[in-house]
Scaffold this active site. Structure first.
Site, PDB file in Angstrom:
ATOM      1  N   TYR A  43       0.811  -1.227   0.000  1.00 13.79           N
ATOM      2  CA  TYR A  43       0.000   0.000   0.000  1.00 13.79           C
ATOM      3  C   TYR A  43       0.842   1.273   0.000  1.00 13.79           C
ATOM      4  CZ  TYR A  43      -3.675  -3.310   0.843  1.00 13.79           C
ATOM      5  OH  TYR A  43      -4.535  -4.367   0.699  1.00 13.79           O
ATOM      6  N   ALA A  44       2.182   1.121  -0.040  1.00 13.17           N
ATOM      7  CA  ALA A  44       3.042   2.321  -0.036  1.00 13.17           C
ATOM      8  C   ALA A  44       2.858   3.054  -1.357  1.00 13.17           C
ATOM      9  CB  ALA A  44       4.494   1.905   0.160  1.00 13.17           C
ATOM     10  N   GLU A 111       9.147  15.128  -1.116  1.00  9.81           N
ATOM     11  CA  GLU A 111       8.201  14.959  -0.008  1.00  9.81           C
ATOM     12  C   GLU A 111       8.695  15.792   1.154  1.00  9.81           C
ATOM     13  OE1 GLU A 111       6.216  10.623  -1.009  1.00  9.81           O
ATOM     14  OE2 GLU A 111       7.689  10.683   0.589  1.00  9.81           O
ATOM     15  N   HIS A 222       0.163   9.802   9.684  1.00  8.20           N
ATOM     16  CA  HIS A 222       0.206  10.462   8.371  1.00  8.20           C
ATOM     17  C   HIS A 222      -0.881  11.525   8.353  1.00  8.20           C
ATOM     18  CE1 HIS A 222       0.403  11.137   4.104  1.00  8.20           C
ATOM     19  NE2 HIS A 222       1.450  10.335   4.022  1.00  8.20           N
ATOM     20  N   HIS A 329       0.231   5.565  10.890  1.00  9.86           N
ATOM     21  CA  HIS A 329       0.856   5.172   9.622  1.00  9.86           C
ATOM     22  C   HIS A 329       2.061   4.250   9.815  1.00  9.86           C
ATOM     23  CE1 HIS A 329       1.830   5.568   5.409  1.00  9.86           C
ATOM     24  NE2 HIS A 329       3.002   6.133   5.652  1.00  9.86           N
ATOM     25  N   ARG A 365      10.301   9.270  11.376  1.00 13.93           N
ATOM     26  CA  ARG A 365      10.872   8.801  10.109  1.00 13.93           C
ATOM     27  C   ARG A 365      10.726   9.840   9.011  1.00 13.93           C
ATOM     28  NH1 ARG A 365       8.553   6.297   5.725  1.00 13.93           N
ATOM     29  NH2 ARG A 365       6.572   6.163   6.839  1.00 13.93           N
ATOM     30  N   SER A 370      11.208   4.250   4.490  1.00 11.22           N
ATOM     31  CA  SER A 370      10.914   2.917   5.032  1.00 11.22           C
ATOM     32  C   SER A 370      11.164   1.787   4.030  1.00 11.22           C
ATOM     33  CB  SER A 370       9.484   2.842   5.564  1.00 11.22           C
ATOM     34  OG  SER A 370       8.597   3.257   4.580  1.00 11.22           O
ATOM     35  N   LEU A 371      10.777   1.986   2.761  1.00 12.41           N
ATOM     36  CA  LEU A 371      11.028   0.904   1.799  1.00 12.41           C
ATOM     37  C   LEU A 371      12.535   0.726   1.628  1.00 12.41           C
ATOM     38  CD1 LEU A 371       8.277   1.532  -0.937  1.00 12.41           C
ATOM     39  CD2 LEU A 371       8.194  -0.041   0.985  1.00 12.41           C
TER      40      LEU A 371
HETATM   41  C1  SIN Z   1       3.282   8.652   1.391  1.00 13.96           C
HETATM   42  O1  SIN Z   1       3.216   8.255   0.234  1.00 13.96           O
HETATM   43  O2  SIN Z   1       2.904   9.758   1.764  1.00 13.96           O
HETATM   44  C2  SIN Z   1       3.859   7.745   2.430  1.00 13.96           C
HETATM   45  C3  SIN Z   1       5.308   7.716   2.289  1.00 13.96           C
HETATM   46  C4  SIN Z   1       5.923   7.201   3.557  1.00 13.96           C
HETATM   47  O3  SIN Z   1       5.239   6.705   4.424  1.00 13.96           O
HETATM   48  O4  SIN Z   1       7.123   7.343   3.686  1.00 13.96           O
END
Ligand code: SIN
Length: 483
Positions: A43-44, A111, A222, A329, A365, A370-371
């Site tokens: 779901y990322a 981001e 989130h 999240h 974080r 995370s990935l």
């Molecule tokens: C997002 O797409 O906003 C989540 C990215 C994340 O959790 O690092």
């Protein structure tokens, strides 16, 4: 009896990448609670943060440390940002199709709290799904589906395997190494963005085995989630939307985030979540994500998952604003490990990805790290396992068939989600934390199944950690701080 070289619990990015890192002649079993895609990786949306080149590594490190608010392990961050470039290059060399421009150059987005564009993505806003699909296509190891790990087979500080509930029966599986890659704790909260299977079971088992959890109070919310859809998992609206121009407004159209931080929509997500919470409390106004500068076709192409999911729920994006709320999240805390994912105090046992605490994320974080963490630390864990030459004599255990679910558990589970959301989320108060702890202690006295007991114990650990951290730090915000 089969003795595997490794058993991997979980089929998200950390689990599947660990499986891929074993040579062909190793005998590996992957266990997943439901289907392989029932994991947070799937779901990322936003992407994977990675330094754009060697010169960008110091800035990626600095941004990660700044977000982590002083609680990061600097060595872990150094490893993440240096090895990050290598694991992504390796993934691309193996054929992973990240989004590129017409000349084949990777597309980077921005981001919050990143000093530059360094988030790569795939399928527009379907990065996790694409990576999961790719790793599953490449996977050569068997998967055991619909199987709940109910215990770690540990004696005298050595892990010999796992106990599993599958198809109405309990069975023990043995291995020379066990890698826990089972994700975080989303289902402990009323509102979350996690896969429905993610409920902290293995963290709970570790507690019962006397293995340490660390920084469990560091829970990330989130800020932009649509919480009115049915089902436990709520609809994430990726931070990349704000990185590319979406606004957060109240029902009067005011971009109120600038009253909290000059970075506005690009403030770190903990600040944005807290500002939304505060603005709603203070004004009673609804808060929306709005897309004033997006064109329909470009939006549709760049954010197809969100476009279609929101269309199904009656929203015509990018023309309509979407009501948003913060939701749970990500867990920064987890099972304490060293920098190779090894769990101290237990031979043969590793934890990687969201379930682990290397302290790479510190108190908060950085978006899309995370990935990358899952890729980097799963590889290190397997390298550590393969470098080993000493093995312990296997011990065989009786089958543990403790009742997993009892009548009445569902109602208590729901009560727990509300307790965690109301008392242990964005803004915490000592009195509410104490009350929540008291209630969880009394729920633990009831006649309940093992899975609920594990959830309650993990929740209790989160609350106790929150109570003992007396000052706000990173994602942990405590009101009326004790002096
Ligand atoms: C997002 O797409 O906003 C989540 C990215 C994340 O959790 O690092």
């Amino acid at each position: 009896m089969i003795v595997y070289d490794a058993i991997i619990i979980g089929s998200g990015i950390a689990g599947l990448n660990a499986a891929a890192a074993f040579p062909k002649n190793k005998n590996v079993l992957i266990i997943c609670k439901e289907n392989s895609w029932d994991c947070n990786t799937f779901y990322a949306q936003g992407g994977i943060a990675v330094a754009t080149d060697k010169d960008d590594i110091p800035a990626h490190i600095a941004d990660t440390l700044a977000a982590g608010a002083g609680l990061c392990d600097e060595k872990a961050v150094d490893i993440l940002c240096h090895d990050g470039i290598k694991v992504i290059a390796d993934l691309i060399a193996r054929g992973m199709p990240f989004d590129t421009d017409a000349e084949g150059n990777l597309l980077y987005t921005k981001e919050a709290a990143h000093s530059k564009e360094r988030i790569i993505h795939a399928g527009g806003d379907a990065t996790g799904r694409e990576v999961h699909h790719f790793l599953m296509q490449q996977n050569r190891q068997p998967l055991l589906y619909k199987s709940t790990v109910t215990d770690l087979l540990i004696e005298d500080g050595i892990c010999h395997g796992v106990s599993v509930y599958h198809d109405g029966k309990c069975k023990n599986y043995y291995a020379r190494s066990v890698i826990i890659a089972s994700g975080g704790i989303g289902s402990l909260y009323a509102y979350h963005t996690n896969a429905r299977t993610i409920s902290g079971d293995i963290q709970g088992i570790c507690l019962e085995k006397g293995l340490a959890l660390r920084d469990m109070e560091m829970t990330q919310f989130h800020p932009t989630v649509f919480i009115h859809n049915k089902g436990a998992r709520k609809q994430l609206l990726t931070e990349a939307l704000r990185g590319e121009g979406a606004h957060i407004i109240d029902e009067n159209g005011k971009r109120f985030l600038f009253e909290y931080d000059k970075r506005g929509e690009l403030s770190p997500r903990s600040l944005v979540s807290k500002a939304i919470y505060d603005w709603k409390e203070k004004t009673g106004l609804e808060v929306y994500l709005s897309f004033p500068d997006f064109e329909e076709e470009a939006f549709h192409e760049r954010f197809p998952t969100i476009y279609f999911n929101m269309k199904d729920m009656g929203f015509n994006l990018p023309f309509e604003d979407v009501p948003i709320s913060p939701a749970f999240h990500y867990a920064m805390g987890g099972i304490e490990t060293d920098l190779n994912g090894k769990v101290p105090g237990c031979a043969n046992l590793y934890a990687v990805g969201e379930v682990a605490s290397t302290r790479v994320h510190g108190a908060n974080r950085l978006a899309s790290n995370s990935l990358l963490e899952g890729l980097v630390f799963s590889k290190r864990a397997v390298e550590d396992i393969l470098a080993r030459s000493v093995y312990f004599k296997l011990k065989v255990f009786d089958n543990d068939c403790e009742v997993l679910i009892k009548e009445g558990d569902a109602a208590i589970k729901e009560e727990l989600r509300q307790i965690m959301w109301n008392a242990v989320s964005i803004v915490r108060e000592m009195s509410s934390l104490q009350a929540a702890l008291g209630r969880i202690d009394s729920l633990l006295q009831k006649d309940i199944g093992k899975l609920l007991r594990l959830r309650l114990k993990v929740s209790k650990n989160i609350i106790e950690s929150a109570i003992s951290r007396k000052e706000s730090l990173g994602a942990h915000y405590i009101k009326n701080e004790r002096k």
